[in-house]
Design an enzyme around this catalytic site. Structure first.
Site, PDB file in Angstrom:
ATOM      1  N   ASP A   1      38.990  54.657  46.337  1.00 47.52           N
ATOM      2  CA  ASP A   1      39.982  53.687  45.869  1.00 47.52           C
ATOM      3  C   ASP A   1      39.263  52.785  44.857  1.00 47.52           C
ATOM      4  O   ASP A   1      38.366  52.021  45.227  1.00 47.52           O
ATOM      5  CB  ASP A   1      40.471  52.872  47.093  1.00 47.52           C
ATOM      6  CG  ASP A   1      41.361  51.710  46.689  1.00 47.52           C
ATOM      7  OD1 ASP A   1      41.717  51.619  45.499  1.00 47.52           O
ATOM      8  OD2 ASP A   1      41.702  50.897  47.573  1.00 47.52           O
TER       9      ASP A   1
ATOM     10  N   GLY B   1      30.238  54.536  33.506  1.00 46.58           N
ATOM     11  CA  GLY B   1      29.283  53.426  33.565  1.00 46.58           C
ATOM     12  C   GLY B   1      29.782  52.181  32.850  1.00 46.58           C
ATOM     13  O   GLY B   1      30.901  51.727  33.079  1.00 46.58           O
TER      14      GLY B   1
ATOM     15  N   ALA C   1      40.224  35.777  44.085  1.00 39.84           N
ATOM     16  CA  ALA C   1      39.780  35.794  45.484  1.00 39.84           C
ATOM     17  C   ALA C   1      38.802  36.942  45.728  1.00 39.84           C
ATOM     18  O   ALA C   1      37.801  36.784  46.436  1.00 39.84           O
ATOM     19  CB  ALA C   1      40.983  35.913  46.409  1.00 39.84           C
TER      20      ALA C   1
ATOM     21  N   ASP D   1      36.139  43.768  39.920  1.00 39.36           N
ATOM     22  CA  ASP D   1      35.881  42.459  40.568  1.00 39.36           C
ATOM     23  C   ASP D   1      34.507  42.480  41.221  1.00 39.36           C
ATOM     24  O   ASP D   1      33.748  41.508  41.152  1.00 39.36           O
ATOM     25  CB  ASP D   1      36.952  42.166  41.628  1.00 39.36           C
ATOM     26  CG  ASP D   1      38.339  42.096  41.008  1.00 39.36           C
ATOM     27  OD1 ASP D   1      38.428  41.719  39.827  1.00 39.36           O
ATOM     28  OD2 ASP D   1      39.308  42.434  41.701  1.00 39.36           O
TER      29      ASP D   1
HETATM   30  O1  RIB Z   1      41.394  43.734  40.663  1.00 44.84           O
HETATM   31  C1  RIB Z   1      42.179  44.090  41.752  1.00 44.84           C
HETATM   32  C2  RIB Z   1      43.188  43.023  42.017  1.00 44.84           C
HETATM   33  O2  RIB Z   1      44.046  42.901  40.931  1.00 44.84           O
HETATM   34  C3  RIB Z   1      44.055  43.259  43.193  1.00 44.84           C
HETATM   35  O3  RIB Z   1      43.504  42.782  44.370  1.00 44.84           O
HETATM   36  C4  RIB Z   1      45.360  42.619  42.797  1.00 44.84           C
HETATM   37  O4  RIB Z   1      45.731  41.569  43.586  1.00 44.84           O
HETATM   38  C5  RIB Z   1      45.191  42.237  41.355  1.00 44.84           C
HETATM   39  O5  RIB Z   1      44.934  40.896  41.185  1.00 44.84           O
END
Ligand code: RIB
Length: 651
Positions: free
Chosen positions: A570, A549, A369, A576
């Site tokens: 954080d 990096g 997500a 992601d």
């Molecule tokens: O990469 C971060 C994510 O890893 C978090 O949002 C958590 O849900 C895990 O899937």
């Protein structure tokens, strides 16, 4: 013109004219009488209008009562005047405030002066009018009084509808609307289209302002700086403010931001290479209304006609077709959807330790997500395939996707399992450690993936993360291979990452810890492991190194990329963000080296903000760093070899 002048022109005495006017003309020859009446008609002698009517002559003056604040005032007056003149009639214009009483008074004044007909700019029927004076109403709403027998109208609301359709057809979903108070009906039109197309109302950011000052101070920041890709402006002045502001903050129209104006103006042709606008049917409506009124006047009969006119889009160059631009570059994301319990403490607890949390926060997360939101926020075409529970968490996760422009056809709600959960510990340096409970993510199976096979067919890239079952991962790999979709894999959450998973992956994006798991127990450096991965068929290995990096290894390169200058708050979701930005950049045709630098900056922005999905950058926030990105890219291209810092890192 007075009675003496008429007598002089007709070459008769004043008393002869007076007798003709008063109908006491038995002793006057037909020839003289006709001569006098002809001069009266030709000169539109108003005080004697009733005599001319009696004699079958027509008063050639037509009244127009128009509201002072009618935004189309000058266009209406000019168009009515020329339509009347063509037929040998002349306008007598009275302006009025919008109040009914003012309009009634103006109509009454004109009737007293004997005009043959009146065009009334109003959506309410005038309270009294004389039998022999014909009335036609003109208005810009469909909610006029039914007593108004002859009404010619267009509906402003349609302009909102048309603008929204135009933008949606060009692939825009998140849009802004800036209007003045008097035009707020236009927003209803925009919202109606979103309703019809089942798009969330939250995709529309709107600002309704009293005046330009308010719009400048409050409207622009919320409407041009949020994550919308286009704006609907109420008029030409608002367009001017938007363009000025866009220039100040470095946004290009239409490349980065599309603009449409709901009211056309000739100046719009010259702004920013031509602003697309909605043209109201003023000319057609007024010409038809004049024709109809004159017909009633000439034929001396009443009628009951209601005629609607439609605005139309005048296409210029201010709308970027983002749908077209991205054809063939859809990105499918298959991965977890979790609700994250973020627990912020001074450090991450170790065995047997209990620590006190400084803060806790529950937010939508999950690698899949997060990546989908990251793609959506950067303007990419994100198609999520995932599974959530039929619970409040599931609905929250789903909504976060739609709020960020992600297509959610592939997201299903599970009857049996709860939504996935993640417990995210964050220490004072922003570093994190995560425990994931898969919940519904585990039930994402072959059947669900097959139901959405069409998404793979259309996608160029697939972002795959491994907090789903191994069975699902293998099905995704197969679908991608069959459809020529390139896989970008984040190998997290797998106890053991086997070669069956890794074989044939186009882009493998582990962090250092995940690299340790791969070929665990073998005494190899990171670079050696990357080399070994290439040998088993991984095409590109990109290791995210946090503060240091990233590292790329493929058949052409072994390159270290420096990190971007950001201080983390954080770090959750940094990877992601990296993956989604890299995918968007690749999908826009950029090369891998550029895309990695772009991704480093996107991740850098994310880790300076708390949370993940809400922390992901949109195009506008990353644009601030464009110069740095370009510069680094130029350096890397210039001296690819010098840039290789192959210090063997023992892991
Ligand atoms: O990469 C971060 C994510 O890893 C978090 O949002 C958590 O849900 C895990 O899937």
């Amino acid at each position: 013109m007075n009675i003496q002048e008429i007598a002089r022109l007709a070459d008769v005495s004043v008393s002869t004219v007076s007798k003709v006017m008063n109908g006491k003309d038995k002793d006057i020859s037909k020839k003289t009488k006709d001569k006098v009446l002809k001069i009266i008609e030709e000169n539109n002698y108003i005080p004697y209008a009733r005599y001319r009517v009696k004699e079958g002559l027509i008063n050639r003056f037509i009244g127009l009562v128009i509201c002072k604040e009618n935004p189309h005032y000058s266009q209406m007056v000019t168009s009515i005047e020329s339509a009347l003149r063509v037929q040998g009639f002349f306008p007598v214009v009275l302006t009025a405030e919008k109040e009914q009483e003012e309009i009634d008074n103006a109509v009454y004044e004109l009737q007293k002066r004997g005009v043959s007909g009146i065009l009334v700019d109003s959506s309410r029927a005038v309270s009294q009018y004389l039998e022999n004076c014909k009335l036609v109403y003109l208005t810009d709403t469909s909610s006029f009084e039914t007593k108004q027998k002859n009404t010619f109208y267009f509906h402003k609301y349609e302009a909102g509808r048309l603008s929204a359709i135009e933008l949606l057809n060009a692939g825009h979903q998140k849009i802004s609307v800036i209007l003045r108070e008097a035009e707020k009906i236009i927003l209803d039109g925009v919202e109606a289209v979103y309703g019809e197309q089942n798009l969330p109302r939250q995709f529309i950011t709107s600002y309704i302002g009293e005046d330009l000052n308010g719009i400048r101070q409050n409207g622009l920041i919320s409407c041009v700086s949020d994550s919308s890709t286009a704006v609907i402006c109420g008029d030409m002045e608002i367009v001017g403010c938007v363009l000025e502001y866009a220039e100040q903050i470095g946004i290009k129209v239409p490349e980065d931001f599309s603009v449409i104006c709901v009211k056309d103006h000739e100046m719009l042709e010259y702004l920013a290479g031509g602003i697309t606008a909605v043209g109201y049917p003023i000319r057609q409506m007024t010409v038809d209304a004049v024709d109809h009124l004159l017909q009633m006047v000439i034929e001396e009969k009443d009628s009951e006609v209601t005629r609607k006119f439609f605005p139309e889009v005048i296409k210029r160059n201010s709308i970027q077709d983002i749908g077209k631009r991205k054809d063939g570059h859809k990105i499918v994301i298959v991965g977890s959807m979790n609700i994250d319990d973020n627990i912020e403490g001074v450090r991450i607890p170790v065995n047997g330790e209990t620590i006190i949390a400084k803060n806790i926060l529950t937010l939508p997360g999950g690698k899949g997500a997060n990546q989908a939101v990251g793609v959506g926020r950067l303007g990419g075409q994100a198609y999520m395939i995932g599974r959530v529970g039929k619970d409040a968490d599931g609905r929250r996760l789903y909504k976060s996707l739609t709020d960020n422009g992600v297509h959610t056809d592939g997201v299903e709600f599970d009857d049996q399992a709860d939504s996935g959960k993640a417990f995210v510990h964050i220490d004072r340096d922003g570093e994190n450690a995560i425990v994931v409970y898969r919940g519904a993510n585990e039930n994402l199976d072959e059947a669900q993936l097959k139901r959405h096979e069409n998404i793979f067919r259309a996608a160029k890239y697939c972002l795959l993360s491994s907090e789903i079952s191994r069975e699902a991962i293998m099905v995704v790999k197969k679908s991608c291979r069959e459809n020529g979709t390139e896989i970008i894999l984040k190998p997290s959450g797998l106890e053991e990452v086997g070669e069956d998973v890794l074989f044939g992956i186009d882009y493998l994006v582990p962090n250092e810890r995940e690299m340790i798991r791969i070929y665990a127990g073998e005494d190899l450096t990171m670079e050696e492991k990357a080399e070994k991965l290439l040998q088993i068929g991984v095409k590109n290995v990109i290791v995210t190194l946090g503060k240091r990096g990233a590292y790329l290894k493929n058949k052409d390169h072994a390159l270290y990329f420096p990190s971007a200058p950001f201080t983390p708050i954080d770090t959750t979701g940094g990877a992601d963000s990296f993956i989604s930005a890299m995918a968007v950049s690749l999908s826009e045709g950029k090369d891998l080296l550029y895309s990695i630098i772009y991704a480093i900056y996107a991740a850098g922005i994310t880790i300076t903000r708390y949370g993940v999905q809400n922390a992901m950058p949109d195009k506008k926030s990353i644009r601030i760093y464009m110069e740095d990105i370009e510069k680094q890219y130029a350096e890397i291209k210039k001296g690819e070899e010098e840039h290789i810092k192959c210090k063997k890192t023992k892991i």
